[in-house]
Design a protein around this motif. Sequence first.
Motif, PDB file in Angstrom:
ATOM      1  N   THR A 123      24.022  34.302  23.775  1.00 58.36           N
ATOM      2  CA  THR A 123      24.359  34.957  25.040  1.00 58.36           C
ATOM      3  C   THR A 123      24.442  33.956  26.182  1.00 58.36           C
ATOM      4  O   THR A 123      24.638  34.356  27.316  1.00 58.36           O
ATOM      5  N   MET A 124      24.289  32.674  25.903  1.00 62.90           N
ATOM      6  CA  MET A 124      24.387  31.637  26.923  1.00 62.90           C
ATOM      7  C   MET A 124      25.701  30.880  26.736  1.00 62.90           C
ATOM      8  O   MET A 124      26.147  30.627  25.624  1.00 62.90           O
ATOM      9  N   LEU A 125      26.306  30.533  27.847  1.00 61.03           N
ATOM     10  CA  LEU A 125      27.564  29.787  27.797  1.00 61.03           C
ATOM     11  C   LEU A 125      27.287  28.375  27.294  1.00 61.03           C
ATOM     12  O   LEU A 125      26.428  27.673  27.831  1.00 61.03           O
ATOM     13  N   PRO A 126      27.966  27.933  26.248  1.00 58.25           N
ATOM     14  CA  PRO A 126      27.711  26.586  25.722  1.00 58.25           C
ATOM     15  C   PRO A 126      28.152  25.513  26.718  1.00 58.25           C
ATOM     16  O   PRO A 126      29.117  25.683  27.462  1.00 58.25           O
ATOM     17  N   ARG A 212      35.837  29.645  21.233  1.00 57.80           N
ATOM     18  CA  ARG A 212      35.932  30.861  20.402  1.00 57.80           C
ATOM     19  C   ARG A 212      35.015  30.769  19.189  1.00 57.80           C
ATOM     20  O   ARG A 212      34.351  31.745  18.809  1.00 57.80           O
ATOM     21  N   SER A 213      34.979  29.621  18.564  1.00 55.98           N
ATOM     22  CA  SER A 213      34.148  29.459  17.372  1.00 55.98           C
ATOM     23  C   SER A 213      32.666  29.590  17.704  1.00 55.98           C
ATOM     24  O   SER A 213      31.908  30.242  16.973  1.00 55.98           O
ATOM     25  N   HIS A 214      32.232  29.008  18.824  1.00 56.38           N
ATOM     26  CA  HIS A 214      30.811  29.065  19.183  1.00 56.38           C
ATOM     27  C   HIS A 214      30.379  30.494  19.503  1.00 56.38           C
ATOM     28  O   HIS A 214      29.283  30.914  19.129  1.00 56.38           O
ATOM     29  N   LEU A 215      31.226  31.229  20.192  1.00 57.85           N
ATOM     30  CA  LEU A 215      30.877  32.602  20.572  1.00 57.85           C
ATOM     31  C   LEU A 215      31.274  33.624  19.521  1.00 57.85           C
ATOM     32  O   LEU A 215      31.093  34.823  19.727  1.00 57.85           O
ATOM     33  N   LYS A 216      31.792  33.144  18.382  1.00 53.25           N
ATOM     34  CA  LYS A 216      32.180  34.022  17.268  1.00 53.25           C
ATOM     35  C   LYS A 216      33.181  35.089  17.723  1.00 53.25           C
ATOM     36  O   LYS A 216      33.041  36.275  17.400  1.00 53.25           O
ATOM     37  N   LEU A 217      34.177  34.641  18.472  1.00 54.71           N
ATOM     38  CA  LEU A 217      35.240  35.534  18.916  1.00 54.71           C
ATOM     39  C   LEU A 217      36.382  35.504  17.903  1.00 54.71           C
ATOM     40  O   LEU A 217      36.594  34.494  17.211  1.00 54.71           O
ATOM     41  N   SER A 230      26.816  34.364  34.715  1.00 55.13           N
ATOM     42  CA  SER A 230      26.035  34.217  35.944  1.00 55.13           C
ATOM     43  C   SER A 230      25.566  32.774  36.080  1.00 55.13           C
ATOM     44  O   SER A 230      25.652  31.978  35.138  1.00 55.13           O
ATOM     45  N   ASP A 231      25.043  32.430  37.264  1.00 59.00           N
ATOM     46  CA  ASP A 231      24.509  31.080  37.472  1.00 59.00           C
ATOM     47  C   ASP A 231      23.052  30.976  37.060  1.00 59.00           C
ATOM     48  O   ASP A 231      22.408  29.954  37.314  1.00 59.00           O
ATOM     49  N   ASP A 232      22.508  32.019  36.445  1.00 62.44           N
ATOM     50  CA  ASP A 232      21.129  32.010  35.938  1.00 62.44           C
ATOM     51  C   ASP A 232      21.138  31.445  34.521  1.00 62.44           C
ATOM     52  O   ASP A 232      21.299  32.165  33.532  1.00 62.44           O
ATOM     53  N   HIS A 233      20.994  30.120  34.419  1.00 62.85           N
ATOM     54  CA  HIS A 233      20.993  29.434  33.127  1.00 62.85           C
ATOM     55  C   HIS A 233      22.264  29.719  32.331  1.00 62.85           C
ATOM     56  O   HIS A 233      22.231  29.797  31.101  1.00 62.85           O
ATOM     57  N   ALA A 234      23.394  29.899  33.038  1.00 65.14           N
ATOM     58  CA  ALA A 234      24.698  30.116  32.398  1.00 65.14           C
ATOM     59  C   ALA A 234      24.652  31.295  31.432  1.00 65.14           C
ATOM     60  O   ALA A 234      25.215  31.247  30.334  1.00 65.14           O
ATOM     61  N   LYS A 235      23.996  32.362  31.837  1.00 61.46           N
ATOM     62  CA  LYS A 235      23.879  33.537  30.986  1.00 61.46           C
ATOM     63  C   LYS A 235      25.171  34.349  31.012  1.00 61.46           C
ATOM     64  O   LYS A 235      25.741  34.608  32.060  1.00 61.46           O
ATOM     65  N   ILE A 236      25.637  34.735  29.806  1.00 56.99           N
ATOM     66  CA  ILE A 236      26.818  35.576  29.691  1.00 56.99           C
ATOM     67  C   ILE A 236      26.372  37.026  29.902  1.00 56.99           C
ATOM     68  O   ILE A 236      25.725  37.620  29.042  1.00 56.99           O
ATOM     69  N   VAL A 237      26.708  37.598  31.044  1.00 55.21           N
ATOM     70  CA  VAL A 237      26.270  38.943  31.382  1.00 55.21           C
ATOM     71  C   VAL A 237      27.041  39.986  30.591  1.00 55.21           C
ATOM     72  O   VAL A 237      26.476  40.976  30.123  1.00 55.21           O
ATOM     73  N   LYS A 238      28.339  39.762  30.405  1.00 54.92           N
ATOM     74  CA  LYS A 238      29.176  40.747  29.709  1.00 54.92           C
ATOM     75  C   LYS A 238      30.321  40.027  29.025  1.00 54.92           C
ATOM     76  O   LYS A 238      30.889  39.089  29.576  1.00 54.92           O
TER      77      LYS A 238
END
Length: 256
Positions: A123-126, A212-217, A230-238
């Motif tokens: 759930t974190m942006l690589p 795409r490969s890292h996020l399994k898209l 978000s800017d909170d530890h690069a968290k993917i909110v949605k």
Amino acid sequence: MAGASDNGGWSSDGGSPDDLPDLPEEWGVIVIPDDLSELSDEVEAVREELRLTGPPTRWQRFARRPAIRRVRRLAGKAMRAPVLIISMAVLVTVASLFASAWPGPPRQPAAQRTAATTNESATMLPALELFGDDGRTVPLNRELPAVILLVDGCACAKLVSDTVAAVRPDIAVVTVTSAATASAAITPPTNTTPQALGKTVRSLHDPTGTLRSHLKLGAPDGTATALLVSDDHAKIVKTFPRIASIEDMRPYLAQI
């Protein structure tokens, strides 16, 4: 004829004298044998009972005194509470031993905990470095918060322009393609350029499809994929695996 006094007070017909009561009926018929030796067994039984219930000893007489009996009753009551406490302590100890020896639920293996950690990190942006239009490497998470649009094979110019218009000035809009140059299909119209709106828009390229490969898209299918970071530890909110309209993500823009 002899009077009653001649027979010791008994009448001549065998009945009881007038001044003595009759024998109890529950005694039944009493038969006195002619030979008294026939009663020897009964005599021995009575003598045995008398021997067993002989005169009380001095200690027995002392123990039967009223004061001593009261002391014995009080002592018996005083002993009940300690005995009850000791019994409860023994029961609690035995129950604790059974509880400690009883097998509990199986512990979660370390492999499962590792898998949970891996899912959480997904759930974190690589922290990837992609390529800009000039061919230089650019950190993907350089500017956050951001809306990242993966637009391979997508005619998404309207989606990009609508996104730029919908986000706050502090939210960057990043388009990612696998082509070496930006596609004209994702270029915002002139009247909605980032400079005119005070927004930040970057175009990056991912030739190997690492993001795409890292996020399994899934593979590109003609629709865009949107990531709200978000800017909170690069968290993917949605994550929107397929999106065609800004209205799908508009309610979530306030969360980044």
